[in-house]
Design an enzyme around this catalytic site. Sequence first.
Site, PDB file in Angstrom:
ATOM      1  N   LYS A 266     -37.391  67.260  65.408  1.00 45.61           N
ATOM      2  CA  LYS A 266     -38.581  68.091  65.618  1.00 45.61           C
ATOM      3  C   LYS A 266     -39.174  67.801  67.007  1.00 45.61           C
ATOM      4  O   LYS A 266     -39.386  66.628  67.360  1.00 45.61           O
ATOM      5  CB  LYS A 266     -39.603  67.775  64.522  1.00 45.61           C
ATOM      6  CG  LYS A 266     -40.825  68.636  64.579  1.00 45.61           C
ATOM      7  CD  LYS A 266     -41.822  68.249  63.510  1.00 45.61           C
ATOM      8  CE  LYS A 266     -43.137  68.971  63.753  1.00 45.61           C
ATOM      9  NZ  LYS A 266     -44.216  68.416  62.975  1.00 45.61           N
TER      10      LYS A 266
ATOM     11  N   ASP B 286     -32.244  89.052  71.639  1.00 50.16           N
ATOM     12  CA  ASP B 286     -31.525  89.201  72.907  1.00 50.16           C
ATOM     13  C   ASP B 286     -31.259  87.845  73.560  1.00 50.16           C
ATOM     14  O   ASP B 286     -30.315  87.686  74.318  1.00 50.16           O
ATOM     15  CB  ASP B 286     -32.329  90.082  73.871  1.00 50.16           C
ATOM     16  CG  ASP B 286     -32.313  91.531  73.427  1.00 50.16           C
ATOM     17  OD1 ASP B 286     -31.244  91.981  72.977  1.00 50.16           O
ATOM     18  OD2 ASP B 286     -33.369  92.196  73.507  1.00 50.16           O
TER      19      ASP B 286
ATOM     20  N   PHE C 169     -28.885 101.514  67.169  1.00 44.79           N
ATOM     21  CA  PHE C 169     -30.298 101.854  66.994  1.00 44.79           C
ATOM     22  C   PHE C 169     -30.989 101.428  68.286  1.00 44.79           C
ATOM     23  O   PHE C 169     -30.534 100.524  68.969  1.00 44.79           O
ATOM     24  CB  PHE C 169     -30.912 101.093  65.815  1.00 44.79           C
ATOM     25  CG  PHE C 169     -30.820 101.835  64.512  1.00 44.79           C
ATOM     26  CD1 PHE C 169     -29.599 102.011  63.883  1.00 44.79           C
ATOM     27  CD2 PHE C 169     -31.960 102.351  63.901  1.00 44.79           C
ATOM     28  CE1 PHE C 169     -29.498 102.697  62.683  1.00 44.79           C
ATOM     29  CE2 PHE C 169     -31.880 103.038  62.702  1.00 44.79           C
ATOM     30  CZ  PHE C 169     -30.650 103.211  62.092  1.00 44.79           C
TER      31      PHE C 169
ATOM     32  N   LYS D  61     -23.912 101.431  76.735  1.00 39.86           N
ATOM     33  CA  LYS D  61     -23.121 100.655  75.771  1.00 39.86           C
ATOM     34  C   LYS D  61     -21.917 101.452  75.246  1.00 39.86           C
ATOM     35  O   LYS D  61     -21.209 101.003  74.365  1.00 39.86           O
ATOM     36  CB  LYS D  61     -24.013 100.206  74.605  1.00 39.86           C
ATOM     37  CG  LYS D  61     -25.150  99.259  75.020  1.00 39.86           C
ATOM     38  CD  LYS D  61     -25.795  98.584  73.809  1.00 39.86           C
ATOM     39  CE  LYS D  61     -27.006  97.761  74.229  1.00 39.86           C
ATOM     40  NZ  LYS D  61     -27.543  96.908  73.148  1.00 39.86           N
TER      41      LYS D  61
ATOM     42  N   LYS E 242     -29.174 103.584  76.577  1.00 41.95           N
ATOM     43  CA  LYS E 242     -28.329 102.661  75.793  1.00 41.95           C
ATOM     44  C   LYS E 242     -27.063 103.361  75.304  1.00 41.95           C
ATOM     45  O   LYS E 242     -25.995 102.771  75.259  1.00 41.95           O
ATOM     46  CB  LYS E 242     -29.100 102.116  74.576  1.00 41.95           C
ATOM     47  CG  LYS E 242     -30.009 100.954  74.957  1.00 41.95           C
ATOM     48  CD  LYS E 242     -30.835 100.454  73.793  1.00 41.95           C
ATOM     49  CE  LYS E 242     -31.870  99.467  74.324  1.00 41.95           C
ATOM     50  NZ  LYS E 242     -32.948  99.172  73.419  1.00 41.95           N
TER      51      LYS E 242
ATOM     52  N   PRO F 218     -24.886  87.178  72.924  1.00 40.50           N
ATOM     53  CA  PRO F 218     -23.884  88.255  73.059  1.00 40.50           C
ATOM     54  C   PRO F 218     -24.440  89.554  72.483  1.00 40.50           C
ATOM     55  O   PRO F 218     -25.218  89.523  71.525  1.00 40.50           O
ATOM     56  CB  PRO F 218     -22.709  87.749  72.206  1.00 40.50           C
ATOM     57  CG  PRO F 218     -23.284  86.704  71.308  1.00 40.50           C
ATOM     58  CD  PRO F 218     -24.482  86.128  72.002  1.00 40.50           C
ATOM     59  N   ASP F 219     -24.067  90.678  73.078  1.00 39.47           N
ATOM     60  CA  ASP F 219     -24.500  91.981  72.558  1.00 39.47           C
ATOM     61  C   ASP F 219     -23.423  92.468  71.571  1.00 39.47           C
ATOM     62  O   ASP F 219     -22.333  92.879  71.977  1.00 39.47           O
ATOM     63  CB  ASP F 219     -24.685  92.971  73.717  1.00 39.47           C
ATOM     64  CG  ASP F 219     -25.341  94.254  73.235  1.00 39.47           C
ATOM     65  OD1 ASP F 219     -24.911  94.789  72.189  1.00 39.47           O
ATOM     66  OD2 ASP F 219     -26.288  94.718  73.898  1.00 39.47           O
ATOM     67  N   ILE F 220     -23.731  92.408  70.287  1.00 36.65           N
ATOM     68  CA  ILE F 220     -22.743  92.722  69.237  1.00 36.65           C
ATOM     69  C   ILE F 220     -22.290  94.178  69.347  1.00 36.65           C
ATOM     70  O   ILE F 220     -21.099  94.492  69.336  1.00 36.65           O
ATOM     71  CB  ILE F 220     -23.354  92.453  67.843  1.00 36.65           C
ATOM     72  CG1 ILE F 220     -23.801  90.988  67.756  1.00 36.65           C
ATOM     73  CG2 ILE F 220     -22.383  92.811  66.736  1.00 36.65           C
ATOM     74  CD1 ILE F 220     -24.722  90.670  66.602  1.00 36.65           C
TER      75      ILE F 220
ATOM     76  N   ASN G 290     -38.061  88.162  64.786  1.00 40.42           N
ATOM     77  CA  ASN G 290     -38.852  89.392  64.965  1.00 40.42           C
ATOM     78  C   ASN G 290     -39.235  89.938  63.590  1.00 40.42           C
ATOM     79  O   ASN G 290     -38.935  89.331  62.566  1.00 40.42           O
ATOM     80  CB  ASN G 290     -38.056  90.416  65.785  1.00 40.42           C
ATOM     81  CG  ASN G 290     -36.738  90.725  65.126  1.00 40.42           C
ATOM     82  OD1 ASN G 290     -36.684  91.254  64.035  1.00 40.42           O
ATOM     83  ND2 ASN G 290     -35.640  90.345  65.789  1.00 40.42           N
TER      84      ASN G 290
HETATM   85  O1  PMT Z   1     -35.497  96.119  59.266  1.00 39.16           O
HETATM   86  P1  PMT Z   1     -36.654  97.083  59.171  1.00 39.16           P
HETATM   87  O2  PMT Z   1     -37.964  96.360  58.960  1.00 39.16           O
HETATM   88  O3  PMT Z   1     -36.396  98.157  58.156  1.00 39.16           O
HETATM   89  O4  PMT Z   1     -36.818  97.811  60.586  1.00 39.16           O
HETATM   90  C1  PMT Z   1     -35.826  98.671  61.048  1.00 39.16           C
HETATM   91  C2  PMT Z   1     -35.557  98.491  62.543  1.00 39.16           C
HETATM   92  C3  PMT Z   1     -36.797  98.896  63.322  1.00 39.16           C
HETATM   93  C4  PMT Z   1     -35.212  97.023  62.857  1.00 39.16           C
HETATM   94  C5  PMT Z   1     -34.321  99.390  62.880  1.00 39.16           C
HETATM   95  O5  PMT Z   1     -34.586 100.721  62.536  1.00 39.16           O
HETATM   96  C6  PMT Z   1     -33.965  99.319  64.364  1.00 39.16           C
HETATM   97  O6  PMT Z   1     -34.507 100.021  65.195  1.00 39.16           O
HETATM   98  N1  PMT Z   1     -32.990  98.422  64.706  1.00 39.16           N
HETATM   99  C7  PMT Z   1     -32.606  98.088  66.067  1.00 39.16           C
HETATM  100  C8  PMT Z   1     -33.485  96.993  66.576  1.00 39.16           C
HETATM  101  C9  PMT Z   1     -33.128  96.543  67.963  1.00 39.16           C
HETATM  102  O7  PMT Z   1     -32.854  95.379  68.142  1.00 39.16           O
HETATM  103  O8  PMT Z   1     -33.113  97.449  68.859  1.00 39.16           O
HETATM  104  P2  PMT Z   1     -32.703  97.174  70.428  1.00 39.16           P
HETATM  105  O9  PMT Z   1     -33.129  98.406  71.125  1.00 39.16           O
HETATM  106  O10 PMT Z   1     -33.235  95.887  70.899  1.00 39.16           O
HETATM  107  O11 PMT Z   1     -31.126  97.066  70.373  1.00 39.16           O
HETATM  108  C10 PMT Z   1     -30.283  98.180  70.604  1.00 39.16           C
HETATM  109  C11 PMT Z   1     -29.043  98.095  69.766  1.00 39.16           C
HETATM  110  O12 PMT Z   1     -28.235  96.987  70.171  1.00 39.16           O
HETATM  111  C12 PMT Z   1     -29.297  97.913  68.273  1.00 39.16           C
HETATM  112  O13 PMT Z   1     -28.338  98.673  67.587  1.00 39.16           O
HETATM  113  C13 PMT Z   1     -29.052  96.428  68.047  1.00 39.16           C
HETATM  114  O14 PMT Z   1     -28.580  96.154  66.729  1.00 39.16           O
HETATM  115  C14 PMT Z   1     -27.972  96.122  69.081  1.00 39.16           C
HETATM  116  N2  PMT Z   1     -27.976  94.760  69.620  1.00 39.16           N
HETATM  117  C15 PMT Z   1     -29.017  94.317  70.375  1.00 39.16           C
HETATM  118  C16 PMT Z   1     -28.972  93.044  70.926  1.00 39.16           C
HETATM  119  C17 PMT Z   1     -27.832  92.232  70.683  1.00 39.16           C
HETATM  120  N3  PMT Z   1     -27.757  91.022  71.181  1.00 39.16           N
HETATM  121  N4  PMT Z   1     -26.828  92.701  69.933  1.00 39.16           N
HETATM  122  C18 PMT Z   1     -26.878  93.937  69.401  1.00 39.16           C
HETATM  123  O15 PMT Z   1     -25.951  94.355  68.702  1.00 39.16           O
END
Ligand code: PMT
Length: 400
Positions: free
Chosen positions: A290, A280, A324, A342, A338, A306-308, A211
């Site tokens: 390849k 995700d 975030f 979570k 969330k 896995p969701d960390i 991403n």
């Molecule tokens: O890196 P930059 O270019 O500065 O951009 C910053 C940002 C936009 C990436 C950052 O500010 C941000 O929003 N990060 C969270 C991105 C995200 O994956 O959001 P989410 O809504 O999909 O996930 C929710 C939360 O679960 C996040 O804290 C994420 O780290 C966590 N997560 C999600 C999926 C997963 N498998 N494991 C996780 O821990």
Amino acid sequence: MTASLHNIKVLLGITGGIAAYKTPDLVRKLTQQGAEVRVVVTSSAKSFVSPLSLQAVSGNTVSDDLLDPMAEAAMGHIELAKWADVLLIAPATANFIAKLAHGMADDLLSTLCLATQAPVFIAPAMNQQMWQAQATVANMQTLSDRGVGVFGPAQGEQACGDVGPGRMLEPEELVNALSQNLIQPVLQGKKIVITAGPTREHLDPVRYITNYSSGKMGFALARAAHLMGAEVVLVSGPVNLPTPSVSKFHKVVTAQNMLDAVMGEISDSDIFIGCAAVADYRPVESVNHKIKKSNEEMSLSFVRNPDILANVAALENAPFTVGFAAETQNVSGYAKDKLERKKLNMIAANDVSKKDIGFNSDDNQLHVFWKDGDVLLDRADKLTLATQLLTLISEHYYDA
Ligand code: PMT
């Protein structure tokens, strides 16, 4: 908690006023407070203070020339601007204040003022009539509207014999003013684990799913947490950024790598911030050759990663856990969902539908939610926002 300048990188700009003779003492007092100091002088400042004395007290070469190839090769002006946690200009002459107010960049110091994202503070020093002149008053207004901090000037007898406002504050007063206006070490003794950047999920040896995360937000959090005195462990996916000063840096690639690194660090941590944009899903299989094109269409199958964040929050002795939420619609609604689902202590909602904030931008804007409250952190550069978010986290952490 006492103010200190421990670990703070101070870029001291010295311009050509008589008060420049006090700056070796200022450098010594800054370093005694734990600051790392690099000095930039204008050409007229060298008539009042010797670069050699400043080099001796700061322990670093003094820079004075924008176009010096040797200095640029050692630490280029943009690198110097990025290095600084704070830029202090002391003394700041009427001429330099005018240049700063008009955004000029005709020497190294004025160029650094434009190139830095660090807060800028000035300690004006000039004749009392020059200080009260309409042009200077207007320039000072412009600078204060722009957020430049001002220390002094003091009243008193001046080098020219006049009496009035215009004396530079004494070195000790400047050091106190600086430490009181900077980030305070409210996270001293706390271990913080922060994830940053994207993850990559491989399809084959030459292709992957990822991403747009640049890592800027997570790295800004790591930098701010370090400045606030925390022991910082940064776990980052592949990014193109210089590594900030942290206690430990784990470079990872996939979501599974990131989970492993986080789980290896989390048991004795106090705070966890999940800022990474973790994939995700990952491909059901990653082949080790390849993939060759064959049919007109191709489909891929994915499995959940896995969701960390959820894994950390579910630990028996979970740290204060902050997530975030990067969303393009119903930002607050999804973020609150969330937070609850979570079982987080706090979540920072990030509207990533706008190009100038969120992914890969220098600025951001966050709406932060916790169980019974929320606050909007207005648009600002990512280091400023990181500092505001960590201040909020520390208040809630100590309340919990
Ligand atoms: O890196 P930059 O270019 O500065 O951009 C910053 C940002 C936009 C990436 C950052 O500010 C941000 O929003 N990060 C969270 C991105 C995200 O994956 O959001 P989410 O809504 O999909 O996930 C929710 C939360 O679960 C996040 O804290 C994420 O780290 C966590 N997560 C999600 C999926 C997963 N498998 N494991 C996780 O821990």
